[in-house]
Design an enzyme around this catalytic site. Structure first.
Site, PDB file in Angstrom:
ATOM      1  CG  HIS A 114      55.509  24.814   0.858  1.00 40.80           C
ATOM      2  ND1 HIS A 114      56.494  24.502   1.771  1.00 40.80           N
ATOM      3  CD2 HIS A 114      56.121  24.852  -0.340  1.00 40.80           C
ATOM      4  CE1 HIS A 114      57.649  24.369   1.140  1.00 40.80           C
ATOM      5  NE2 HIS A 114      57.451  24.572  -0.149  1.00 40.80           N
ATOM      6  CD  GLU A 173      59.606  20.267  -0.888  1.00 37.08           C
ATOM      7  OE1 GLU A 173      58.440  20.394  -0.449  1.00 37.08           O
ATOM      8  OE2 GLU A 173      59.996  20.790  -1.938  1.00 37.08           O
TER       9      GLU A 173
END
Length: 316
Positions: A38, A106
């Site tokens: 991330h 995402e």
């Protein structure tokens, strides 16, 4: 025989903490590692986002467990040629015990350069092209590529493992699962969904490995549920919110939509072994080959002791 691994959360812990957890997981009897990739945490309360490739380098020197990224997006934030080089180096560091898990990403992590966030079909086409390019680079030699989304000119990776890096593809719906079956050397998911596992196998996945990850919040009191609610209720947001919300603050604004009852129904909390086993066996019943478990509560001592003594033996 299902293999049980430990899930390292790069959103919640710093790199030194992650390495320490991996060492403790190996000692407790966990057999493999998943690690998330991330740029941002899902919310500010989680509080971390170390660069995964630096952490993997440290892990390769601290433990002997196989490592899978769960998952890397090789399409927007980082060019697939750079991911190919990073994965090749990780495989050399881990002496072949590395799997590149990939997915379509995402907006939370991939929007940071201000590029438009593609729709889902476009993201899957980007992913397919990226995986093909990574595999070409991993075969060695000079590579030139002029594709729909990516351009590479006279690129060669010199530091390569002896065997090609396996690439597993994640899927959360039918379209992405079919792509994973056709494209991947294995399948990554975060849901105990037997229908998706069977779809993967029927659409070409066959006997390829299926990995799944889940979170638990082991605790001696009610703090386990509180941690799950405050830090990770974002996992229960409906629809495409997890793919489309761009900032941790947006997830924080949406998380009150998730009730405490919903969190209690979807996370194993507390110290009751039967509760944890009931939660984890959903994944075994869904037909996964490898299950990765992440402790999201603060009591790591209690978690590793309980899992080594009671949970892992019962699962096996």
């Amino acid at each position: 025989m299902v293999t049980i691994g430990y899930f390292l959360a790069s959103e919640q812990f710093g790199p030194r903490e992650l390495v320490d957890q991996a060492v403790r997981a190996e000692r407790a009897g966990f057999e493999r590692l998943w690690i998330s990739d991330h740029f941002h945490p899902w919310n500010d309360a989680q509080g971390n986002s170390p660069f995964v490739w630096g952490t993997i380098g440290a892990l390769s020197q601290a433990v002997d467990l196989p490592i899978t990224t769960a998952v890397t997006c090789p399409t927007v934030r980082i060019h697939p040629a750079i991911i190919a080089q990073a994965a090749a180096t990780a495989a050399v560091q881990c002496e072949g015990r590395f799997i590149l898990g990939v997915g379509s990403g995402e907006a939370l992590n991939e929007h940071i350069f201000g590029d438009p966030w593609p729709n889902a079909p476009t993201r899957l086409r980007m992913l397919e092209e990226a995986v093909g390019l990574i595999r070409r680079l991993h075969r060695g030699g000079m590579v030139n590529h002029d594709g729909e989304f990516y351009h590479v000119e006279d690129a060669r990776i010199y530091t390569l493992p002896e065997d090609p890096v396996p690439i597993y593809v994640s899927g959360f719906g039918k379209r992405s699962t079919r792509l994973a079956a056709r494209l991947g050397d294995g399948f990554c998911t975060a849901m105990p969904d037997r229908d998706l596992v069977e779809l993967f196998r029927a659409e070409g996945g066959g006997s390829k490995p299926v990995q799944a990850g889940t979170k638990v919040s082991w605790s001696r009191d009610d703090t386990g549920l509180e941690y799950a609610q405050r830090l990770w209720s974002n996992e229960l947001l409906p629809g495409q919110l997890n793919q489309t919300l761009p900032r941790p603050a947006d997830f924080e604004a949406a998380m009150p939509l998730i009730s405490t009852r919903a969190v209690a129904n979807n996370f194993a909390t507390g110290a009751d072994p039967d509760m944890h086993l009931s939660h984890l066996r959903q994944y075994l019943d869904a037909g996964v080959d490898e299950l990765y478990i992440q402790q999201i509560g603060p009591d790591l001592d209690g978690f590793f002791t309980a899992y080594e003594k009671d949970i892992l033996p019962a699962l096996r």
